[in-house]
Design a protein around this motif. Structure first.
Motif, PDB file in Angstrom:
ATOM      1  N   GLU A 188       0.828  -3.211  -9.350  1.00 42.46           N
ATOM      2  CA  GLU A 188      -0.110  -4.160  -8.739  1.00 42.46           C
ATOM      3  C   GLU A 188       0.585  -5.476  -8.417  1.00 42.46           C
ATOM      4  O   GLU A 188       0.368  -6.067  -7.352  1.00 42.46           O
ATOM      5  N   ASN A 189       1.452  -5.935  -9.328  1.00 46.58           N
ATOM      6  CA  ASN A 189       2.190  -7.172  -9.084  1.00 46.58           C
ATOM      7  C   ASN A 189       3.131  -7.043  -7.897  1.00 46.58           C
ATOM      8  O   ASN A 189       3.278  -7.971  -7.101  1.00 46.58           O
ATOM      9  N   ILE A 190       3.774  -5.895  -7.759  1.00 43.58           N
ATOM     10  CA  ILE A 190       4.648  -5.680  -6.611  1.00 43.58           C
ATOM     11  C   ILE A 190       3.831  -5.682  -5.326  1.00 43.58           C
ATOM     12  O   ILE A 190       4.229  -6.276  -4.318  1.00 43.58           O
ATOM     13  N   ALA A 191       2.673  -5.038  -5.358  1.00 43.63           N
ATOM     14  CA  ALA A 191       1.817  -4.995  -4.166  1.00 43.63           C
ATOM     15  C   ALA A 191       1.340  -6.391  -3.781  1.00 43.63           C
ATOM     16  O   ALA A 191       1.317  -6.760  -2.608  1.00 43.63           O
ATOM     17  N   VAL A 192       0.979  -7.193  -4.773  1.00 45.48           N
ATOM     18  CA  VAL A 192       0.480  -8.551  -4.511  1.00 45.48           C
ATOM     19  C   VAL A 192       1.567  -9.421  -3.895  1.00 45.48           C
ATOM     20  O   VAL A 192       1.313 -10.228  -2.990  1.00 45.48           O
TER      21      VAL A 192
END
Length: 257
Positions: A188-192
């Protein structure tokens, strides 16, 4: 930035623990109530594959009783998989994360060879009590790696060495307790942050474990003497990068603290 439904669905689809069947298919039939060593050998990038081969040879000598797993992209050729098995790795196949993961240009072009490194985060899906993850460009020069396995961790702690060039810890060597919930949060952090500095695996790992990092000695992440300290650097422990084995002795590396 808010995550779209498609991205969330993709992350949820990935966030499942590596099954016993997958372990068995990879040749492992032992217990999961132990510490495993894991590396990521990629798909067809020879630096990863040959590096993992050399790392496997040293682990056969230094940690013969510890189960050792090489994550590979499913489409890796059978010849490369056999090469890794022959040096003691159990093979775990993972999906190739490309444009669906981090954008149209990510899989092929993002940070050159590191564009094939995101899949290492699958190590958080392993069902073992603890995992020692080692990047494939590491090489064990002498006894002492058991010292890392002896490190005690509290819940949600991770053991890492300080990075020699950035104000964070280096992700080339990690000792931690795998958790698919952490795996989901990392994705999720990579996507954000896709497209920015924070998309690097090292940075999102540091973000996830902020305040819970057990800092190991800098000797486990020694920069090369042959290059400027922060230019083109690879990491090592009493592990030395393969490119430096011919140029450095274990005594040289032990002094680099």
């Amino acid at each position: 930035m808010q995550l779209g439904l498609k991205t969330l669905a993709w992350i949820q689809d990935q966030a499942s623990q590596v099954s016993m069947k997958e372990l068995n298919d990879g040749g492992y039939f032992g217990s999961t109530n132990t510490t495993a060593v894991v590396t990521h050998a990629g798909k067809d990038y020879l630096d990863y594959i040959d590096g993992a081969t050399m790392l496997g040879l040293t682990l056969q000598k230094q940690l013969p009783e510890v189960p050792r797993f090489a994550m590979v992209i499913k489409e890796m050729s059978q010849g490369f998989k056999d090469q890794l098995r022959n040096v003691g790795w159990f093979i775990i196949e993972v999906e190739d994360w490309g444009k669906d993961h981090c954008g149209e240009d990510c899989g092929g072009g993002f940070l050159g060879r590191w564009g094939d490194s995101f899949e290492k985060l699958n190590v958080w899906r392993f069902p073992f009590e603890r995992v020692l993850f080692l990047d494939a460009d590491m090489y064990i020069l002498r006894e002492g790696i058991q010292d890392i396995l002896d490190v005690q961790l509290e819940p949600h702690q991770i053991a890492m060495s300080p990075d020699g060039c950035k104000p964070e810890h280096n992700s080339g060597m990690l000792l931690f307790r795998p958790d698919v919930k952490v795996f989901s949060r990392l994705l999720e952090n990579i996507a954000v942050h896709s497209g920015g500095r924070e998309v690097l695996d090292q940075t999102v790992i540091n973000m996830e474990y902020k305040g819970n990092i057990v800092s190991l000695s800098k000797k486990y992440n020694c920069p090369s003497k042959a290059r400027a300290p922060c230019e083109g650097r690879r990491r090592t422990r009493v592990l030395a990068p393969i490119s430096e084995v011919s140029a450095s002795t274990s005594r040289d590396i032990d002094r680099r603290e």
